[in-house]
Write a protein that holds these residues in place. Sequence first.
Motif, PDB file in Angstrom:
ATOM      1  N   CYS A  64       0.820  -1.216   0.000  1.00  0.00           N
ATOM      2  CA  CYS A  64       0.000   0.000   0.000  1.00  0.00           C
ATOM      3  C   CYS A  64       0.850   1.261   0.000  1.00  0.00           C
ATOM      4  CB  CYS A  64      -0.939   0.001   1.201  1.00  0.00           C
ATOM      5  SG  CYS A  64      -0.098   0.008   2.805  1.00  0.00           S
ATOM      6  N   GLN A  82       5.157  -0.070  -7.103  1.00  0.00           N
ATOM      7  CA  GLN A  82       4.513   1.056  -6.426  1.00  0.00           C
ATOM      8  C   GLN A  82       4.890   2.378  -7.078  1.00  0.00           C
ATOM      9  OE1 GLN A  82       5.499   1.512  -2.282  1.00  0.00           O
ATOM     10  NE2 GLN A  82       4.492   3.499  -2.154  1.00  0.00           N
ATOM     11  N   ARG A  85       2.905   2.621 -10.194  1.00  0.00           N
ATOM     12  CA  ARG A  85       1.478   2.776  -9.906  1.00  0.00           C
ATOM     13  C   ARG A  85       1.155   4.186  -9.418  1.00  0.00           C
ATOM     14  NH1 ARG A  85       1.194  -0.798  -6.156  1.00  0.00           N
ATOM     15  NH2 ARG A  85       1.185   0.625  -4.375  1.00  0.00           N
ATOM     16  N   ASP A  86       2.065   4.783  -8.646  1.00  0.00           N
ATOM     17  CA  ASP A  86       1.781   6.094  -8.075  1.00  0.00           C
ATOM     18  C   ASP A  86       2.018   7.234  -9.058  1.00  0.00           C
ATOM     19  OD1 ASP A  86       1.102   4.815  -5.797  1.00  0.00           O
ATOM     20  OD2 ASP A  86       2.871   5.392  -4.633  1.00  0.00           O
ATOM     21  N   ILE A  99      -7.861  11.826  -6.030  1.00  0.00           N
ATOM     22  CA  ILE A  99      -7.240  10.806  -5.184  1.00  0.00           C
ATOM     23  C   ILE A  99      -8.091  10.645  -3.931  1.00  0.00           C
ATOM     24  CG2 ILE A  99      -5.172  10.127  -3.913  1.00  0.00           C
ATOM     25  CD1 ILE A  99      -3.538  11.865  -5.770  1.00  0.00           C
ATOM     26  N   CYS A 101      -9.544   7.480  -0.734  1.00  0.00           N
ATOM     27  CA  CYS A 101      -9.277   6.227  -0.043  1.00  0.00           C
ATOM     28  C   CYS A 101     -10.406   5.235  -0.317  1.00  0.00           C
ATOM     29  CB  CYS A 101      -9.106   6.461   1.454  1.00  0.00           C
ATOM     30  SG  CYS A 101     -10.616   6.921   2.306  1.00  0.00           S
ATOM     31  N   GLU A 102     -10.251   4.040   0.213  1.00  0.00           N
ATOM     32  CA  GLU A 102     -11.220   2.978  -0.049  1.00  0.00           C
ATOM     33  C   GLU A 102     -12.561   3.230   0.631  1.00  0.00           C
ATOM     34  OE1 GLU A 102      -9.201  -0.429   1.372  1.00  0.00           O
ATOM     35  OE2 GLU A 102      -7.889  -0.623  -0.389  1.00  0.00           O
ATOM     36  N   VAL A 110      -7.872   7.774  -8.589  1.00  0.00           N
ATOM     37  CA  VAL A 110      -6.931   6.907  -7.883  1.00  0.00           C
ATOM     38  C   VAL A 110      -7.532   6.570  -6.527  1.00  0.00           C
ATOM     39  CG1 VAL A 110      -4.603   6.680  -6.959  1.00  0.00           C
ATOM     40  CG2 VAL A 110      -4.979   7.986  -9.059  1.00  0.00           C
ATOM     41  N   ARG A 112      -6.651   4.489  -2.986  1.00  0.00           N
ATOM     42  CA  ARG A 112      -5.613   3.856  -2.180  1.00  0.00           C
ATOM     43  C   ARG A 112      -6.190   3.454  -0.826  1.00  0.00           C
ATOM     44  NH1 ARG A 112      -3.691   3.503  -6.362  1.00  0.00           N
ATOM     45  NH2 ARG A 112      -1.712   4.308  -7.166  1.00  0.00           N
ATOM     46  N   THR A 113      -5.403   2.706  -0.088  1.00  0.00           N
ATOM     47  CA  THR A 113      -5.825   2.329   1.262  1.00  0.00           C
ATOM     48  C   THR A 113      -6.080   3.555   2.116  1.00  0.00           C
ATOM     49  OG1 THR A 113      -4.481   0.329   1.064  1.00  0.00           O
ATOM     50  CG2 THR A 113      -5.192   0.959   3.279  1.00  0.00           C
ATOM     51  N   ALA A 117      -1.058   7.305   2.049  1.00  0.00           N
ATOM     52  CA  ALA A 117      -0.136   6.331   1.465  1.00  0.00           C
ATOM     53  C   ALA A 117       0.729   6.968   0.388  1.00  0.00           C
ATOM     54  CB  ALA A 117      -0.914   5.148   0.883  1.00  0.00           C
ATOM     55  N   TYR A 118       0.276   8.073  -0.172  1.00  0.00           N
ATOM     56  CA  TYR A 118       1.092   8.847  -1.106  1.00  0.00           C
ATOM     57  C   TYR A 118       2.094   9.678  -0.305  1.00  0.00           C
ATOM     58  CZ  TYR A 118      -0.872   8.249  -5.796  1.00  0.00           C
ATOM     59  OH  TYR A 118      -1.219   7.758  -7.026  1.00  0.00           O
TER      60      TYR A 118
END
Length: 414
Positions: A64, A82, A85-86, A99, A101-102, A110, A112-113, A117-118
């Motif tokens: 993540c 990663q 992906r980023d 951007i 989160c889940e 985008v 992410r968890t 995480a970025y």
Amino acid sequence: MSIFTRYAMDALMKTTHPEVNRKQCWNLHPHRTPCTACKDICPYGDEIFTRPNLVKDWDPCTDCGLCVSACRSGCIAPSPEQVQRDISPADSDGDTIWIGCEKSTRKNTVVRTCVSAYSWEALAYLALNKKIVLDLTPCGECENDVCAEHLRAVLTRLVEFFGQPLFEARFTLAYELDDAPFHVKEYSRREMMEQVTSGSKKGTKQLLRMLPGLRSEDESSQDFRLLLHQYTKQLKAVSETPLRYGYHLPNFTQKCFACGRCEKSCRSGAIKFEDLPDGQTRAVITPWKCSECGVCVAACSNGGLDGLKLRQLTSLGPVSVYKCTKTLCKECGKPIAPNCADGICSVCRIKLRTKKRQEEAVARAKERQAEREAKKAAEAAAKELAAEMQPSQPAQSAAAPEAGAAPAPTESTC
């Protein structure tokens, strides 16, 4: 699973999780307090990390990127997957990247968890290419205080890097569902064909880079700071008035005499001392290598570094920040403070002091040896004198009884 199978699987899948360089971790430095940022922020920290810098098992890792973003010493490097992906949203269509989160119910480009995480370097790289919309609607109900604190640190660092005006122009923080909604730009037929052609070219280049024979080692080991440095360098070359970026660098003071202790303590090699032809020495710092960890400041014992200072730079390449005249020790030739009275370093002073004490001890030992030898000689002379006196004394004592035992004279008779 046997231990050999586990090692073999880990060797085959080593690029699917971050890599840990233990030599660069704060916990191995004597001047730093223990750090547990990676273990605390990881959802599977207890299962993956035995200690913050020692990995027990990578199987639960989901790649993540939370540990990479939280590690400020730079000892946790992101996997090539990663990195790709980023930064891949920078090549996407449109001029805005959403951007989230889940847990978000909004539609985002985008997911992410967690938004944190970025890393701030990755977000800065994306912001130089596109406008960024950070979906923070679930953050008010999130109970993960560690991620929330880290996200605040990331946003603060981005403000320092870009400056407030540029940050507000490139970033939008969406706290409500209606803030900066997701939208798709409508293209004409000609623009659609241009996008398809451009996308196919970029995709072909990316596929060629992924081939084993055409992928260089430098590209496989790139991190976000290096990518950010390369892009800022390109922007500086094409713009007449280059942008300025805020970066925290060690603040050298007049007490620094280029002893090199900070250079040795820097695990990333960001600090270098170079000797100039005029006899001076300059400190050169490479900002994109510097992780702003502060280990160099903690290692300096003479006040030559006064914390980290925010500097405005046009690129993240090497920059000279300090110059001084180096004074060398008379004995060993190492740098010493200019106001040193004896002209020698502390190590040589201790050695000379120890040598002097050893010489004094040898002299005292010789004196004691001479005294003992003189004492032995006196005792030997006394014994010889006593031995010479002993034969004469018995002779005198024997003569005295003989004289006493002589017969008395008899009376003569007429």
